[in-house]
Design a protein around this motif. Structure first.
Motif: not given
Length: 232
Positions: A188-193
């Motif tokens: 239910g999440t995403v890793f963003v940069m």
């Protein structure tokens, strides 16, 4: 005497007519003002619904996605409220900014998920639907649920063991800063940069972003005119 009374009767009648005419004008003006207010309210409600459920034009206010997106440029966002999509590596999204990392940094070892203020009642409506007090970030999705993200000592980013060839970033390497440089992206999440890694506050610092906090998917750039097109 009759002529004199007639004169005064005529004069009084004219005064009454003048008074009625003024009242009619005032009622007409008030009616027009009321109609304009109704039109403005309806237009604003329509705008809020389109903005919340469909999409909007949004300005880039940060330098964290340079050179892909520069400050002052405008992009079209598609809302996830109706248009759900399966996010993948490389997608550019906007999301609500988390609270200060200092408030929950002790949780980093077992809970790499960004934390948010909890709103209730009318405050929740104003914050989520109208956007009162809401600040949004624009970043690139690097990992989705289940992905293993590692940022090595030399700044290279590895996705499930494969080194990413990131020709979109501003610099050749990624500063190994932040608390979250080796983790499995929770469900239910995403890793963003950000593409401007040296000046980006992103998942390295505040953890993975819940999908419920994603405001929109960036479809394309619409300003400046000579740069209209999709972001890559």
């Amino acid at each position: 005497m009759e002529e004199e009374n007639k004169y005064y009767d005529d004069e009084n009648y004219q005064q009454v007519e003048d008074s009625n005419e003024k009242k009619r004008k005032i009622r007409g003006i008030l009616k027009e003002i009321f109609e304009w207010i109704i039109c403005i309210v309806i237009a604003y409600v329509l705008y809020l619904n389109l903005n919340y459920f469909i999409g909007s034009v949004s300005g880039v206010k940060q330098a964290s996605m340079y050179p892909t997106a520069k400050e002052g440029e405008k992009v079209i966002l598609q809302r996830p409220t109706i248009f759900k999509k399966e996010l993948k590596y490389g997608d550019i999204i906007t999301f609500e900014s988390p609270i200060d990392i200092k408030l929950y940094v002790d949780q980093k070892d077992n809970y790499p998920v960004a934390q948010y203020e909890v709103y209730t009642g009318i405050t929740k409506f104003l914050h989520e639907f109208i956007g009162v007090g809401k600040v949004s970030y624009i970043k690139r999705v690097i990992g989705v649920a289940g992905d293993h993200i590692v940022i090595s000592d030399d700044g290279s980013v590895y996705l499930n063991g494969q080194k990413l060839e990131e020709d979109y970033i501003r610099e050749e390497d990624t500063p190994k800063n932040g608390e979250y440089t080796d983790l499995i992206v929770p469900e239910g999440t995403v890793f963003v940069m950000g593409d401007n890694r040296a000046e980006s506050r992103d998942s390295r610092y505040f953890g993975c972003v819940p999908l419920s906090k994603v405001n929109g998917y960036v479809l394309c750039r619409v300003w400046p005119l000579n740069k209209i097109g999709t972001l890559k």
